[in-house]
Design a protein around this motif. Structure first.
Motif, mmCIF file in Angstrom:
data_model
loop_
_atom_site.group_PDB
_atom_site.id
_atom_site.type_symbol
_atom_site.label_atom_id
_atom_site.label_comp_id
_atom_site.label_asym_id
_atom_site.label_seq_id
_atom_site.Cartn_x
_atom_site.Cartn_y
_atom_site.Cartn_z
ATOM 1 N N SER A 99 0.872 -1.110 -0.013
ATOM 2 C CA SER A 99 -0.105 0.052 0.010
ATOM 3 C C SER A 99 0.727 1.298 -0.328
ATOM 4 C CB SER A 99 -0.847 0.013 0.940
ATOM 5 O OG SER A 99 -1.984 -1.121 1.340
ATOM 6 N N PHE A 100 0.512 2.412 -0.343
ATOM 7 C CA PHE A 100 0.886 3.635 -0.445
ATOM 8 C C PHE A 100 0.241 4.799 0.269
ATOM 9 C CE2 PHE A 100 2.146 0.770 -3.929
ATOM 10 C CZ PHE A 100 3.640 1.085 -3.894
ATOM 11 N N ALA A 101 1.150 5.668 1.087
ATOM 12 C CA ALA A 101 0.712 6.724 1.762
ATOM 13 C C ALA A 101 1.143 7.916 1.262
ATOM 14 C CB ALA A 101 0.789 6.447 3.287
ATOM 15 N N LEU A 102 0.400 9.132 0.848
ATOM 16 C CA LEU A 102 0.995 10.410 0.880
ATOM 17 C C LEU A 102 0.978 11.031 2.150
ATOM 18 C CD1 LEU A 102 1.707 12.574 -1.083
ATOM 19 C CD2 LEU A 102 -0.575 13.209 -1.163
ATOM 20 N N ASP A 103 2.374 11.170 2.725
ATOM 21 C CA ASP A 103 2.564 11.908 4.025
ATOM 22 C C ASP A 103 2.429 13.311 4.065
ATOM 23 O OD1 ASP A 103 3.134 11.982 6.684
ATOM 24 O OD2 ASP A 103 5.459 11.650 6.183
ATOM 25 N N GLY A 104 1.958 13.696 5.032
ATOM 26 C CA GLY A 104 2.172 15.457 5.397
ATOM 27 C C GLY A 104 1.228 16.132 4.408
ATOM 28 N N PHE A 105 0.009 15.820 3.881
ATOM 29 C CA PHE A 105 -0.640 16.337 2.709
ATOM 30 C C PHE A 105 -1.023 17.794 3.417
ATOM 31 C CE2 PHE A 105 -4.652 17.383 0.795
ATOM 32 C CZ PHE A 105 -4.151 17.456 -0.570
ATOM 33 N N GLY A 106 -1.076 18.765 2.571
ATOM 34 C CA GLY A 106 -1.318 20.211 2.990
ATOM 35 C C GLY A 106 -0.237 20.898 3.362
ATOM 36 N N ALA A 107 1.118 20.525 3.547
ATOM 37 C CA ALA A 107 2.270 21.172 4.069
ATOM 38 C C ALA A 107 2.768 21.782 2.831
ATOM 39 C CB ALA A 107 2.888 20.389 4.770
ATOM 40 N N GLY A 108 2.632 21.420 1.581
ATOM 41 C CA GLY A 108 3.621 21.974 0.524
ATOM 42 C C GLY A 108 2.282 22.222 -0.819
ATOM 43 N N ALA A 109 2.974 21.992 -2.043
ATOM 44 C CA ALA A 109 2.260 22.445 -3.169
ATOM 45 C C ALA A 109 2.130 21.116 -3.867
ATOM 46 C CB ALA A 109 3.028 23.304 -3.782
ATOM 47 N N PHE A 110 1.240 20.040 -3.427
ATOM 48 C CA PHE A 110 0.833 18.925 -4.048
ATOM 49 C C PHE A 110 -0.478 19.391 -5.119
ATOM 50 C CE2 PHE A 110 -1.495 15.118 -4.947
ATOM 51 C CZ PHE A 110 -0.535 14.040 -5.047
ATOM 52 N N ALA A 111 -0.101 19.083 -6.361
ATOM 53 C CA ALA A 111 -0.926 19.511 -7.320
ATOM 54 C C ALA A 111 -2.132 18.185 -7.275
ATOM 55 C CB ALA A 111 -0.519 19.129 -8.772
ATOM 56 N N LEU A 112 -3.443 18.665 -6.837
ATOM 57 C CA LEU A 112 -4.509 17.794 -6.837
ATOM 58 C C LEU A 112 -4.551 17.161 -8.044
ATOM 59 C CD1 LEU A 112 -7.038 20.208 -5.047
ATOM 60 C CD2 LEU A 112 -5.687 18.338 -4.011
ATOM 61 N N ARG A 113 -4.339 17.345 -9.243
ATOM 62 C CA ARG A 113 -4.508 16.422 -10.502
ATOM 63 C C ARG A 113 -3.673 15.194 -10.174
ATOM 64 N NH1 ARG A 113 0.054 17.234 -13.696
ATOM 65 N NH2 ARG A 113 1.313 18.896 -13.002
ATOM 66 N N HIS A 114 -2.807 15.295 -9.377
ATOM 67 C CA HIS A 114 -2.027 14.066 -9.430
ATOM 68 C C HIS A 114 -2.861 12.934 -8.656
ATOM 69 C CE1 HIS A 114 1.708 15.467 -10.931
ATOM 70 N NE2 HIS A 114 1.907 16.412 -10.271
ATOM 71 N N PHE A 115 -3.841 13.342 -8.088
ATOM 72 C CA PHE A 115 -4.637 12.141 -7.410
ATOM 73 C C PHE A 115 -5.281 11.343 -8.725
ATOM 74 C CE2 PHE A 115 -5.061 14.778 -3.359
ATOM 75 C CZ PHE A 115 -4.433 13.832 -2.537
ATOM 76 N N ARG A 116 -5.334 11.757 -9.757
ATOM 77 C CA ARG A 116 -5.902 10.954 -10.823
ATOM 78 C C ARG A 116 -4.834 9.946 -11.267
ATOM 79 N NH1 ARG A 116 -8.073 16.006 -13.127
ATOM 80 N NH2 ARG A 116 -6.394 15.932 -14.546
ATOM 81 N N GLU A 117 -3.774 10.384 -11.179
ATOM 82 C CA GLU A 117 -2.358 9.509 -11.688
ATOM 83 C C GLU A 117 -1.868 8.713 -10.380
ATOM 84 O OE1 GLU A 117 -0.103 12.841 -12.738
ATOM 85 O OE2 GLU A 117 -1.408 13.394 -14.340
ATOM 86 N N LEU A 118 -1.794 9.096 -9.470
ATOM 87 C CA LEU A 118 -1.043 8.385 -8.274
ATOM 88 C C LEU A 118 -2.055 7.986 -7.406
ATOM 89 C CD1 LEU A 118 1.585 11.001 -7.878
ATOM 90 C CD2 LEU A 118 2.148 8.879 -8.905
ATOM 91 N N SER A 119 -2.109 6.537 -7.390
ATOM 92 C CA SER A 119 -3.548 5.978 -6.416
ATOM 93 C C SER A 119 -2.932 5.533 -5.428
ATOM 94 C CB SER A 119 -3.979 4.924 -7.464
ATOM 95 O OG SER A 119 -2.996 3.704 -7.647
ATOM 96 N N PHE A 120 -3.073 6.471 -4.361
ATOM 97 C CA PHE A 120 -2.544 6.300 -2.899
ATOM 98 C C PHE A 120 -3.543 5.514 -2.322
ATOM 99 C CE2 PHE A 120 0.385 9.812 -4.117
ATOM 100 C CZ PHE A 120 1.672 9.295 -3.645
ATOM 101 N N ASP A 121 -3.274 4.897 -1.544
ATOM 102 C CA ASP A 121 -4.299 4.145 -0.464
ATOM 103 C C ASP A 121 -4.432 4.819 0.703
ATOM 104 O OD1 ASP A 121 -4.359 1.520 -1.728
ATOM 105 O OD2 ASP A 121 -2.135 1.848 -1.649
ATOM 106 N N LEU A 122 -3.725 5.726 1.326
ATOM 107 C CA LEU A 122 -3.693 6.664 2.462
ATOM 108 C C LEU A 122 -3.417 7.832 2.275
ATOM 109 C CD1 LEU A 122 -2.628 3.470 3.474
ATOM 110 C CD2 LEU A 122 -3.147 4.581 5.702
ATOM 111 N N LEU A 123 -4.301 8.723 2.785
ATOM 112 C CA LEU A 123 -3.970 10.212 2.796
ATOM 113 C C LEU A 123 -3.710 10.921 4.246
ATOM 114 C CD1 LEU A 123 -3.582 12.764 0.828
ATOM 115 C CD2 LEU A 123 -6.076 13.310 1.274
#
Length: 282
Positions: free
Chosen positions: A172-196
């Motif tokens: 499984s894959f987790a995107l860590d520290g979401f909201g602290a940087g400049a993550f482009a929301l469009r990447h959620f369509r390409e990078l299928s993380f399991d945990l946010l």
């Protein structure tokens, strides 16, 4: 009287930039020495179910190094200095090796291991992971790879391939520290993380902080849209935990529940296994 200017310090560097450079060099030297001496440890930090805080969903394995005096140094004190360099890849290999070793020794353990997106293209890291999964079939179902928001943005295209390759093996894959940087929301369509995993700043005082309440609700909506579990980090008060659970957040992590421990109940201490690291050249 002559006034001091930035050019009067360290060949043109300002006092602040000189101090930062000195601090960075000291951090790199300390970490390199710890790697050579195999003074590396994982600290386990529980992530609990929001609806049933007595139940642990999984542990996060947090890298620690011991300095020459035996003091425990958390990753936040040195990763800024080493992440972009080969030493950062060696640290990632050590964390992965210790995490895989812990999973092999404790069949009941579910563990997340932090990594930099830069390690995706480092053959040694992938070889360690593939070998561990091959030796212990089914272990991938208990492994979560955590990648920070800032790190993801450096090489998102490499992560797409890695996630596609490893997900069939149960990882499984987790995107860590979401909201602290400049993550482009469009990447959620390409990078299928399991945990946010939502950055700790949004949990602080959320039971009385209207802005954080709105933002956390929005992040929860994003997670639900892309079929991700949501973890609120940095929970330190009972009021925060209660509000987040009522909102519908899946899991909570923070000092309100427990501090990271090198030897948590029921688990053995985890040190860097032999041959986990190459010889460090400095």
């Amino acid at each position: 009287m002559k006034m001091e200017s930035d050019s009067d310090f360290a060949g043109g560097a300002s006092p602040l930039s000189f101090a930062i450079a000195e601090s960075t060099a000291e951090a790199v030297a300390m970490v390199a020495d710890a790697v050579r001496g195999r003074r590396l440890r994982l600290a386990y930090h529980p992530v609990v179910l929001a609806a049933k805080p007595a139940r642990i969903g999984f542990h996060e394995g947090l890298m620690r190094v011991l300095d020459a005096q035996g003091r425990v140094i958390p990753a936040r004190e040195f990763m800024y200095a080493v992440e972009a360099h080969e030493l950062g890849r060696e640290i990632d290999c050590a964390a992965l090796a210790m995490g895989l070793d812990a999973l092999a020794r404790h069949p009941q353990l579910r563990l997340s291991v932090n990594m930099s997106a830069r390690s995706v293209g480092w053959p040694r890291w992938m070889k360690l992971l593939q070998a561990g999964l091959a030796r212990h079939p089914g272990m991938g179902d208990r492994l979560i790879l955590e990648i920070s928001e800032a790190s993801v943005m450096t090489v998102p295209e490499l992560l797409v391939g890695m996630i596609a390759e490893l997900r069939p093996k149960g990882v499984s894959f987790a995107l860590d520290g979401f909201g602290a940087g400049a993550f482009a929301l469009r990447h959620f369509r390409e990078l299928s993380f399991d945990l946010l995993k939502i950055d700790a700043q949004y949990s602080r005082g959320i039971h009385t902080h209207a802005d954080n309440q709105v933002l956390m609700a929005a992040y929860l909506a994003v997670a639900r849209q892309f079929d991700m579990l949501i973890v609120a980090q940095g929970v330190e008060q009972a009021g925060e935990a209660a509000w987040l659970a009522q909102l519908g957040v899946d899991c909570l992590q923070g000092y309100h529940f427990a501090a990271p421990k090198l030897i948590p109940e029921g688990l053995e201490p985890c040190t860097c296994p032999p041959n986990a690291l190459p010889q460090v050249r400095r």
